[in-house]
Design an enzyme around this catalytic site. Structure first.
Site, mmCIF file in Angstrom:
data_model
loop_
_atom_site.group_PDB
_atom_site.id
_atom_site.type_symbol
_atom_site.label_atom_id
_atom_site.label_comp_id
_atom_site.label_asym_id
_atom_site.label_seq_id
_atom_site.Cartn_x
_atom_site.Cartn_y
_atom_site.Cartn_z
ATOM 1 N N MET A 34 5.103 17.070 -65.849
ATOM 2 C CA MET A 34 4.197 15.981 -66.211
ATOM 3 C C MET A 34 2.850 16.560 -66.668
ATOM 4 O O MET A 34 1.831 15.877 -66.644
ATOM 5 C CB MET A 34 4.007 15.027 -65.030
ATOM 6 C CG MET A 34 5.313 14.340 -64.632
ATOM 7 S SD MET A 34 5.104 12.714 -63.937
ATOM 8 C CE MET A 34 4.151 13.108 -62.495
ATOM 9 N N GLY A 35 2.857 17.832 -67.054
ATOM 10 C CA GLY A 35 1.649 18.435 -67.599
ATOM 11 C C GLY A 35 0.635 18.824 -66.537
ATOM 12 O O GLY A 35 0.935 18.890 -65.353
ATOM 13 N N HIS A 38 0.012 24.267 -63.645
ATOM 14 C CA HIS A 38 -0.566 25.307 -62.803
ATOM 15 C C HIS A 38 0.447 26.454 -62.716
ATOM 16 O O HIS A 38 1.522 26.389 -63.332
ATOM 17 C CB HIS A 38 -0.912 24.742 -61.416
ATOM 18 C CG HIS A 38 0.200 23.934 -60.814
ATOM 19 N ND1 HIS A 38 1.383 24.503 -60.404
ATOM 20 C CD2 HIS A 38 0.336 22.599 -60.592
ATOM 21 C CE1 HIS A 38 2.181 23.571 -59.932
ATOM 22 N NE2 HIS A 38 1.577 22.397 -60.041
ATOM 23 N N ASP A 39 0.117 27.468 -61.908
ATOM 24 C CA ASP A 39 1.003 28.638 -61.845
ATOM 25 C C ASP A 39 2.409 28.308 -61.352
ATOM 26 O O ASP A 39 3.359 29.026 -61.658
ATOM 27 C CB ASP A 39 0.392 29.721 -60.939
ATOM 28 C CG ASP A 39 -0.659 30.505 -61.695
ATOM 29 O OD1 ASP A 39 -0.765 30.323 -62.924
ATOM 30 O OD2 ASP A 39 -1.381 31.289 -61.049
ATOM 31 N N HIS A 41 4.186 25.622 -62.206
ATOM 32 C CA HIS A 41 4.949 25.255 -63.409
ATOM 33 C C HIS A 41 5.260 26.501 -64.241
ATOM 34 O O HIS A 41 6.361 26.659 -64.756
ATOM 35 C CB HIS A 41 4.122 24.322 -64.303
ATOM 36 C CG HIS A 41 3.845 22.977 -63.728
ATOM 37 N ND1 HIS A 41 2.578 22.579 -63.358
ATOM 38 C CD2 HIS A 41 4.649 21.927 -63.471
ATOM 39 C CE1 HIS A 41 2.623 21.348 -62.918
ATOM 40 N NE2 HIS A 41 3.874 20.915 -62.958
ATOM 41 N N LYS A 153 9.101 22.601 -54.233
ATOM 42 C CA LYS A 153 8.116 21.733 -53.555
ATOM 43 C C LYS A 153 8.626 20.287 -53.512
ATOM 44 O O LYS A 153 8.439 19.584 -52.536
ATOM 45 C CB LYS A 153 6.756 21.788 -54.250
ATOM 46 C CG LYS A 153 5.723 20.931 -53.502
ATOM 47 C CD LYS A 153 4.342 21.095 -54.030
ATOM 48 C CE LYS A 153 4.102 20.318 -55.280
ATOM 49 N NZ LYS A 153 3.975 18.865 -55.054
ATOM 50 N N MET A 188 0.928 24.611 -54.699
ATOM 51 C CA MET A 188 0.266 24.225 -55.956
ATOM 52 C C MET A 188 0.762 22.862 -56.410
ATOM 53 O O MET A 188 1.948 22.546 -56.315
ATOM 54 C CB MET A 188 0.536 25.265 -57.024
ATOM 55 C CG MET A 188 -0.250 26.516 -56.767
ATOM 56 S SD MET A 188 -0.295 27.577 -58.198
ATOM 57 C CE MET A 188 -1.211 28.942 -57.501
ATOM 58 N N SER A 189 -0.177 22.056 -56.895
ATOM 59 C CA SER A 189 0.141 20.712 -57.357
ATOM 60 C C SER A 189 -0.967 20.287 -58.309
ATOM 61 O O SER A 189 -2.139 20.629 -58.092
ATOM 62 C CB SER A 189 0.178 19.749 -56.158
ATOM 63 O OG SER A 189 0.056 18.413 -56.603
ATOM 64 N N ARG A 191 -2.143 17.502 -58.443
ATOM 65 C CA ARG A 191 -3.005 16.591 -57.680
ATOM 66 C C ARG A 191 -4.076 17.337 -56.868
ATOM 67 O O ARG A 191 -5.032 16.719 -56.422
ATOM 68 C CB ARG A 191 -2.160 15.707 -56.744
ATOM 69 C CG ARG A 191 -1.344 14.688 -57.497
ATOM 70 C CD ARG A 191 -0.703 13.650 -56.602
ATOM 71 N NE ARG A 191 -0.164 12.553 -57.378
ATOM 72 C CZ ARG A 191 1.097 12.427 -57.753
ATOM 73 N NH1 ARG A 191 1.989 13.325 -57.402
ATOM 74 N NH2 ARG A 191 1.487 11.394 -58.475
HETATM 75 O O1 PAF Z 1 8.452 16.876 -60.893
HETATM 76 C C1 PAF Z 1 7.876 16.293 -61.826
HETATM 77 O O2 PAF Z 1 6.840 16.731 -62.348
HETATM 78 C C2 PAF Z 1 8.469 14.993 -62.360
HETATM 79 O O3 PAF Z 1 8.995 14.221 -61.342
HETATM 80 C C3 PAF Z 1 9.493 15.215 -63.482
HETATM 81 C C4 PAF Z 1 10.715 15.940 -62.970
HETATM 82 C C5 PAF Z 1 8.865 16.001 -64.623
HETATM 83 C C6 PAF Z 1 9.965 13.865 -64.037
HETATM 84 O O4 PAF Z 1 8.911 13.153 -64.597
#
Ligand code: PAF
Length: 286
Positions: A34-35, A38-39, A41, A153, A188-189, A191
């Site tokens: 969802m953009g 962070h590290d 991802h 996570k 990491m999140s 949020r």
């Molecule tokens: O984990 C996430 O960021 C979201 O739930 C996902 C898998 C991208 C679906 O929108």
């Protein structure tokens, strides 16, 4: 250095490209996000890079997985920075579909996984997983990946997606990458960016509680969930007295069923609001 990464915003264009790559026998990995990367991802993208010929990272803040009281509008976004970060982690394609293309006005088909979505996150966010499985199914249909990489996570999300893959016969291998933590242990999140510098140290209460539970199991042989839960609650409130605990759950790692006794296969998951920011985390207790 100029990157060759492609940014695709059109669903038909992404579908056409995916079909062409598959026809050339190229394997495709999907990293759905969802953009506001962070590290954590980026570690998923790096993992995907090692496993497939082409890495597609989707960036889409999925409105239907947020409940009415959730933070959809406030959810942090920074597309430009995300695109640069994805390129630097080795991504080949960034798929950034617009919400009105993903959910046109007459949209009316939803994908639901039952049972395992009823507990933990599902209990506190009843419409969340329908939103997740619907968008992930759509991403699978558009990108047609051979494998998809998700982070540990969101452990329950991993279980739900695995169930959907197997129930709907998607020929997709699910890869689960470990949680990436800040130096002090906070998972990491995106949020985490909501915290002020004064609030941020309190956010370690989830990790501190999990570590305490793990130590009690491994060092002292505690095997009663209620004993661990009591201690974890104390740890959380001693670090952040205003924290609100949604749940602390002990479940079997493979089935997500609650356990009466802790075993080597038990995972502890929790969700806690710290200064209004809802955080989740988990740890295997072996
Ligand atoms: O984990 C996430 O960021 C979201 O739930 C996902 C898998 C991208 C679906 O929108």
């Amino acid at each position: 250095m100029k990157s060759n990464m492609k940014t695709i915003r059109s669903i038909p264009q992404m579908q056409k490209l995916a079909r062409a790559m598959t026809a050339q026998n190229m394997t495709i990995a999907l990293v759905p996000t969802m953009g506001f990367l962070h590290d954590g991802h980026l570690s998923l993208i790096r993992r995907a890079r090692k496993l497939a010929d082409v890495v597609v990272t989707s960036v889409f803040v999925n409105p239907i997985q947020f409940g009415p009281k959730d933070d959809f509008k406030a959810y942090p976004r920074n597309e430009k920075k995300d695109i640069k970060a994805i390129a630097s982690a080795g991504g080949d394609i960034v798929f950034v579909p617009r919400a009105e293309l993903v959910y046109p006005v007459d949209f009316q088909t939803f994908v639901t996984v039952e049972k395992i979505t009823a507990t933990l996150e599902g209990e506190f966010r009843p419409t969340h997983f329908i939103g997740v499985t619907t968008v992930v199914a759509k991403l699978f249909n558009v990108v047609r990946p051979d494998l998809a990489v998700f982070g540990m996570k969101d452990y329950q999300q991993v279980m739900v997606i695995q169930q959907m893959i197997s129930d709907l016969n998607y020929p997709i291998k699910l890869i689960v990458a470990p949680t990436v933590r800040e130096k002090d242990g906070l998972a990491m999140s995106s949020r985490n960016s909501y915290f002020t510098p004064r609030q941020r140290p309190k956010a370690i209460c989830l990790y501190a509680a999990l570590k305490q539970a793990r130590a009690m199991v491994l060092r002292d042989g505690v095997d009663k969930p209620a004993v661990l839960k009591r201690k974890m609650t104390q740890v959380i409130l001693s670090i952040c007295p205003t924290a609100q605990i949604d749940y602390i759950a002990f479940t079997d790692f493979d089935s997500l069923q609650p356990v009466k006794r802790i075993t080597r296969n038990t995972i502890c998951s929790l969700a806690v609001r710290v200064h209004g920011v809802r955080l989740i985390d988990n740890m295997k207790l072996s």
